[in-house]
Scaffold this motif. Structure first.
Motif, PDB file in Angstrom:
ATOM      1  N   GLU A 195       0.835  -1.189   0.000  1.00 52.77           N
ATOM      2  CA  GLU A 195       0.000   0.000   0.000  1.00 52.77           C
ATOM      3  C   GLU A 195       0.877   1.248   0.000  1.00 52.77           C
ATOM      4  O   GLU A 195       1.960   1.263   0.592  1.00 52.77           O
ATOM      5  CB  GLU A 195      -0.916  -0.009   1.232  1.00 52.77           C
ATOM      6  N   PRO A 196       0.418   2.324  -0.657  1.00 55.10           N
ATOM      7  CA  PRO A 196       1.238   3.550  -0.730  1.00 55.10           C
ATOM      8  C   PRO A 196       1.628   4.082   0.641  1.00 55.10           C
ATOM      9  O   PRO A 196       2.705   4.653   0.804  1.00 55.10           O
ATOM     10  CB  PRO A 196       0.325   4.533  -1.477  1.00 55.10           C
ATOM     11  N   ASN A 214       2.732  15.253   0.219  1.00 56.79           N
ATOM     12  CA  ASN A 214       2.735  16.230  -0.876  1.00 56.79           C
ATOM     13  C   ASN A 214       2.337  15.602  -2.201  1.00 56.79           C
ATOM     14  O   ASN A 214       1.716  16.261  -3.047  1.00 56.79           O
ATOM     15  CB  ASN A 214       4.108  16.893  -0.981  1.00 56.79           C
ATOM     16  N   ASP A 215       2.690  14.333  -2.394  1.00 55.86           N
ATOM     17  CA  ASP A 215       2.231  13.638  -3.617  1.00 55.86           C
ATOM     18  C   ASP A 215       0.715  13.537  -3.626  1.00 55.86           C
ATOM     19  O   ASP A 215       0.077  13.717  -4.671  1.00 55.86           O
ATOM     20  CB  ASP A 215       2.849  12.235  -3.678  1.00 55.86           C
ATOM     21  N   GLU A 216       0.132  13.257  -2.458  1.00 53.65           N
ATOM     22  CA  GLU A 216      -1.331  13.196  -2.380  1.00 53.65           C
ATOM     23  C   GLU A 216      -1.935  14.584  -2.583  1.00 53.65           C
ATOM     24  O   GLU A 216      -2.960  14.741  -3.246  1.00 53.65           O
ATOM     25  CB  GLU A 216      -1.753  12.632  -1.030  1.00 53.65           C
ATOM     26  N   GLY A 217      -1.285  15.599  -2.016  1.00 54.18           N
ATOM     27  CA  GLY A 217      -1.781  16.962  -2.186  1.00 54.18           C
ATOM     28  C   GLY A 217      -1.769  17.414  -3.628  1.00 54.18           C
ATOM     29  O   GLY A 217      -2.677  18.121  -4.087  1.00 54.18           O
ATOM     30  N   ALA A 218      -0.734  16.979  -4.380  1.00 51.32           N
ATOM     31  CA  ALA A 218      -0.633  17.368  -5.786  1.00 51.32           C
ATOM     32  C   ALA A 218      -1.770  16.791  -6.617  1.00 51.32           C
ATOM     33  O   ALA A 218      -2.117  17.332  -7.672  1.00 51.32           O
ATOM     34  CB  ALA A 218       0.714  16.920  -6.342  1.00 51.32           C
ATOM     35  N   LYS A 219      -2.363  15.693  -6.140  1.00 49.92           N
ATOM     36  CA  LYS A 219      -3.457  15.058  -6.872  1.00 49.92           C
ATOM     37  C   LYS A 219      -4.824  15.600  -6.460  1.00 49.92           C
ATOM     38  O   LYS A 219      -5.842  15.221  -7.034  1.00 49.92           O
ATOM     39  CB  LYS A 219      -3.430  13.545  -6.635  1.00 49.92           C
ATOM     40  N   THR A 220      -4.842  16.462  -5.431  1.00 49.25           N
ATOM     41  CA  THR A 220      -6.098  17.003  -4.919  1.00 49.25           C
ATOM     42  C   THR A 220      -6.234  18.453  -5.354  1.00 49.25           C
ATOM     43  O   THR A 220      -5.321  19.265  -5.137  1.00 49.25           O
ATOM     44  CB  THR A 220      -6.140  16.909  -3.385  1.00 49.25           C
ATOM     45  N   ASN A 266      -5.233  -3.587   9.091  1.00 49.60           N
ATOM     46  CA  ASN A 266      -6.201  -3.009   8.159  1.00 49.60           C
ATOM     47  C   ASN A 266      -5.916  -1.523   8.035  1.00 49.60           C
ATOM     48  O   ASN A 266      -6.691  -0.672   8.495  1.00 49.60           O
ATOM     49  CB  ASN A 266      -7.632  -3.262   8.660  1.00 49.60           C
ATOM     50  N   LEU A 267      -4.812  -1.190   7.380  1.00 46.45           N
ATOM     51  CA  LEU A 267      -4.328   0.186   7.334  1.00 46.45           C
ATOM     52  C   LEU A 267      -5.310   1.112   6.621  1.00 46.45           C
ATOM     53  O   LEU A 267      -5.549   2.241   7.062  1.00 46.45           O
ATOM     54  CB  LEU A 267      -2.959   0.239   6.653  1.00 46.45           C
ATOM     55  N   LEU A 268      -5.898   0.667   5.510  1.00 45.78           N
ATOM     56  CA  LEU A 268      -6.797   1.535   4.759  1.00 45.78           C
ATOM     57  C   LEU A 268      -8.018   1.919   5.587  1.00 45.78           C
ATOM     58  O   LEU A 268      -8.451   3.080   5.576  1.00 45.78           O
ATOM     59  CB  LEU A 268      -7.220   0.854   3.456  1.00 45.78           C
TER      60      LEU A 268
END
Length: 422
Positions: free
Chosen positions: A254-255, A273-279, A376-378
């Motif tokens: 998982e990421p 920041n990678d997640e922020g760039a996609k939002t 169950n991380l997600l």
């Protein structure tokens, strides 16, 4: 044709269904109480145009219980089949089963554990007589009679050719020898439950790690033994079901699962920041990532399966076996929480940062997060975000109540126009 050949027995559990009526798979056998499984009783092993004798005529080539670890080493390892024990656990908070009547608490989440299971086996290789479908009854009887006297000490085809010549049969293509195998269980299966046990340790007050309660204004940061924290929160793991599955899942990819980062804070910063760039509206350099070490599991074993090919001589057959090899590693597992804030948040609102940090720890230490994150991380991330947002709403609402917002109208009298009679 000589029977000295390469042969690869199919020991996989996901093999095609049995091709002989009433047959059963190796997977069905491994979970039963039976101790021996013969391939030819469940699968057709003859090549096209040939059929096995009736009853089947097989002769043992040899058995093997171990394979070399590598060609250059005299060491060897047992042959075993491998599958996994899957267990699902429900996490309850506030339960007290010693009370009368018992208090069952509330369910806050669930997680899965997978434990590798191994069964040591003896693998026996056989040569099986098959006869061409076009053979006459007389030819079939002569071939079967020849093999009834075979003791395995010489080449099967050469032996049968001479015997058939005596019977007046000159067509050597009327028979074939197919390799087949049997599996014999040795002892009971072994469950490798180290990872499951480490996951359950805090629920059983067996420690295994530490929890960080986070910063409080004017107080030193407090850390507590994980089992003690779970006990205070009355977190309980209850087994919902268990089942045997063919495949042990690979370690999580998982990421949000980061393995052996040289700098955890930097790795988390990139992740955020990678997640922020996609939002939409959340990219750019105007945000700062704040990360916090919440829980540490000091000893956390992991398992994976590596399929390898081994070569071993069994009688006159060179057997190439693909076997599952269970591997393990033990490390430390840390649960971190993180949040992005405006880059100038410290300068413009220290209270705002304190609220964020308080909500991060409150959310991360809730039963639905810390209780299920390892398995169950997600789901733990979803719960963390929900609790964090509710905490933030409550904190800001408390602040708003003290702000007493309202409206005011301001009047200004013109110079020289104080109250006077009309």
């Amino acid at each position: 044709m000589s029977i000295q050949q390469d042969y690869s027995p199919d020991l996989s559990f996901n093999r095609e269904p049995p091709t002989i009526p009433g047959g059963r798979s190796l997977w069905s056998f491994i979970s039963s109480s039976d101790t021996t499984w013969n391939e030819w009783e469940h699968y057709r092993v003859a090549r096209a145009g040939y059929s096995s004798a009736v009853p089947p005529s097989v002769f043992k080539t040899g058995s093997v219980t171990q394979v070399p670890t590598n060609p250059a080493s005299p060491e060897s390892k047992d042959i075993y089949l491998q599958w996994a024990l899957h267990e699902r656990w429900s996490v309850s908070e506030g339960a007290d089963f010693t009370a009368r009547p018992p208090v069952f608490g509330s369910t806050v989440g669930s997680f899965d554990t997978f434990s590798p299971v191994t069964q040591t086996i003896e693998l026996t290789i056989y040569a099986m007589l098959t006869i061409a479908d076009r053979a006459t009854d007389k030819e079939r009887a002569a071939i079967q009679s020849a093999f009834s006297n075979y003791d395995g000490s010489v080449d099967a085809h050469e032996f049968a050719r001479k015997e058939m010549e005596k019977a007046g049969i000159s067509d050597a293509d009327l028979f074939d020898v197919a390799c087949t195998f049997s599996v014999n269980k040795k002892g009971a299966p072994t469950e490798h439950t180290e990872q499951r046990d480490a996951t359950l340790a805090p629920y059983q007050k067996r420690g295994g790690g530490m929890v960080n309660h986070g910063p409080e204004v004017g107080k030193p940061q407090e850390r507590e033994e994980l089992g003690s924290y779970f006990d205070k929160r009355k977190l309980t793991a209850i087994l919902i079901f268990r089942e045997e599955v063919m495949i042990l899942p690979s370690p999580s990819t998982e990421p949000n699962r980061i393995q052996d980062p040289p700098n955890p804070e930097k790795s988390i910063e990139k992740l955020a920041n990678d997640e922020g760039a996609k939002t939409e509206g959340c990219g750019g350099a105007q945000f700062r990532v704040r990360s916090y070490d919440i829980v540490t599991l000091l000893e956390y074993p992991e398992f994976k399966v590596d399929w390898r090919r081994f070569e071993v001589k069994v009688g006159c057959v060179r057997v190439v076996i693909s076997l599952p090899i269970v591997q393990t590693r033990t490390g430390q597992l840390d649960l971190w929480a993180y949040v992005r804030t405006p880059d100038n948040a410290d300068a413009n609102g220290k209270y705002f940062v304190q609220v964020l940090e308080r909500c991060v720890f409150r959310a991360a230490l809730s039963g639905g997060v810390v209780g299920i994150a390892t398995g169950n991380l997600l789901a733990a991330i979803e719960t963390f975000r929900a609790v964090f947002i509710e905490c933030l709403k409550q904190a800001l609402n408390d602040l708003v109540n003290c702000l007493l917002p309202s409206l005011a109208l301001i009047g200004k009298t013109k110079p020289g126009s104080d109250w006077h009679d009309i």
